[in-house]
Write an enzyme that holds these catalytic residues in place. Structure first.
Site, PDB file in Angstrom:
ATOM      1  N   GLY A 160       0.800  -1.216   0.000  1.00  0.00           N
ATOM      2  CA  GLY A 160       0.000   0.000   0.000  1.00  0.00           C
ATOM      3  C   GLY A 160       0.836   1.270   0.000  1.00  0.00           C
ATOM      4  N   HIS A 161       0.142   2.395  -0.117  1.00  0.00           N
ATOM      5  CA  HIS A 161       0.805   3.693  -0.206  1.00  0.00           C
ATOM      6  C   HIS A 161       1.578   4.014   1.069  1.00  0.00           C
ATOM      7  CE1 HIS A 161      -3.114   4.543   1.654  1.00  0.00           C
ATOM      8  NE2 HIS A 161      -2.501   5.526   2.282  1.00  0.00           N
ATOM      9  N   ASN A 162       2.722   4.632   0.905  1.00  0.00           N
ATOM     10  CA  ASN A 162       3.599   5.097   1.990  1.00  0.00           C
ATOM     11  C   ASN A 162       4.267   3.976   2.775  1.00  0.00           C
ATOM     12  OD1 ASN A 162       2.638   7.620   1.261  1.00  0.00           O
ATOM     13  ND2 ASN A 162       1.294   7.829   3.031  1.00  0.00           N
ATOM     14  N   SER A 205       1.224   2.999   5.009  1.00  0.00           N
ATOM     15  CA  SER A 205       2.079   3.645   6.011  1.00  0.00           C
ATOM     16  C   SER A 205       2.684   2.700   7.037  1.00  0.00           C
ATOM     17  CB  SER A 205       1.321   4.768   6.739  1.00  0.00           C
ATOM     18  OG  SER A 205       0.913   5.757   5.807  1.00  0.00           O
TER      19      SER A 205
END
Length: 360
Positions: free
Chosen positions: A265-267, A285
């Site tokens: 996923g993002h980050n 994250s």
């Protein structure tokens, strides 16, 4: 010693030198491919790195084999043998020697579409119907197969091997020696949405589900304007998906190996030399330390930290932080030994209930 071209014939003496293992017998015996003992012909290298394969060796027509240390190789009618202490380690060297690759030759296929501002390194091979965007930089000796899409301002280091159908979004930065299997996506938008007022999801999270009073609302998209940064010697399996960061980059450290259908996923930050097996999913994250291993279908919730060297068993759901060096299993994740005890107790439960009921 100069390495042979993958897929070509090699003498037993040269192969033994590559493997860093001793050989016995005739070092000038030539082999051209590896095979299981029962299927190996005279020009093949039989692979039998454990005594359990001895019965199959009795059927082989091979003249040479890779065997376990201490094997009585002459009793199998062989002319030469390489003796190894770690079979799987030897397998890595053997398969690298005989891997024919994708068969790409240096040059740009006439159907490829490459922006004039893109830079293509010396010795690169660009396959048919591949698209490379403005300002992209491809390192030397890259092998890029058919129908690959590389976005604007992407940087890919030297010696990349990119299989058909891989899609790399704009502004991704990738180190040397990338291997990307078919269908992977690097740099898709992250799954980030927000509502105008506090949502039911936010209320449930804050109250742990005790009160959920927020009315339904439409979701507004949060664009991903970050990027993806991937280190050196990373391997990505088929249909791996890596989302770009919202503001900062999603990062994959040097030496990481991601199996088929892994989702990042993002980050997310994945440390160096991590091993993520098939269908692992990491929510946004979360930070994973160096040298972590996650078994198939394991998952981690968002905004967590998994410490360096942690081992997460297959099917485990990580819902809270994991200290470094811990082995975890179960849903929700607990210490592996604790999970084993819980599982044993669960299996005993019907018998205990029967005793309480007086069933005998």
């Amino acid at each position: 010693m100069r390495n042979p071209i993958p897929g070509t014939a090699i003498t037993i003496a040269d192969l033994a030198a590559r493997l860093g293992a001793p050989f016995e017998g005739q070092g000038d015996v030539i082999v051209s491919k590896a095979a299981e003992p029962q299927d190996a012909g005279e020009g093949d290298l039989a692979l039998a790195m454990s005594p359990k394969f001895a019965p199959a060796l009795a059927q082989t027509r091979a003249l040479a084999a890779v065997l376990w240390q201490g094997a009585d190789w002459q009793s199998f009618g062989l002319k030469a043998a390489i003796l190894v202490s770690r079979g799987r380690l030897a397998m890595a060297g053997v398969t690298a020697t005989f891997d024919p690759g994708l068969g790409l030759t240096p040059g740009i296929h006439p159907t490829a579409v490459i922006d004039p501002s893109a830079q293509i390194g010396i010795g690169a091979a660009i396959g048919p119907l591949t698209v490379i965007g403005a300002g992209a930089r491809i390192g030397k000796n890259a092998r890029i197969a058919a129908q690959v899409s590389i976005g604007a301002e992407v940087t890919i280091g030297d010696d990349a091997l990119i299989h058909p159908g891989v899609k790399i979004g704009a502004r991704a930065t990738i180190g040397d020696r990338l291997i990307a299997q078919p269908g992977g996506v690097i740099g898709a938008d992250g799954f980030s949405f927000v509502t105008q007022e506090k949502s039911a999801v936010e209320e449930a999270r804050e109250s742990l589900g005790e009160t959920v009073e927020a009315a339904g609302q439409p979701w507004m998209r949060i664009a991903s304007v970050g990027s993806v940064v991937i280190g050196d010697d990373v391997e990505l399996g088929a249909n791996v998906t890596i989302d770009q960061g919202t503001i900062r980059a999603t990062r994959i450290g040097d030496g990481c190996k991601l199996d088929n259908q892994v989702h990042i996923g993002h980050n997310v930050v994945v440390g160096r030399h991590c091993l993520l097996c098939g269908q692992v999913g990491i929510a946004g994250s979360t930070v994973i330390g160096d040298f972590c291993v996650m078994g198939g279908q394991a998952g981690a919730a968002d905004n967590l930290t998994i410490g360096a060297g942690a081992i997460i068993g297959a099917g485990t759901g990580v819902l809270s932080n994991v200290p470094k060096g811990k082995a975890m299993m179960g849903y929700p994740a607990v210490a592996m030994q604790t999970h084993v005890e819980m599982y044993k107790a669960l299996r005993r439960l019907p018998r205990w209930i029967g005793k309480l009921r007086g069933d005998g």
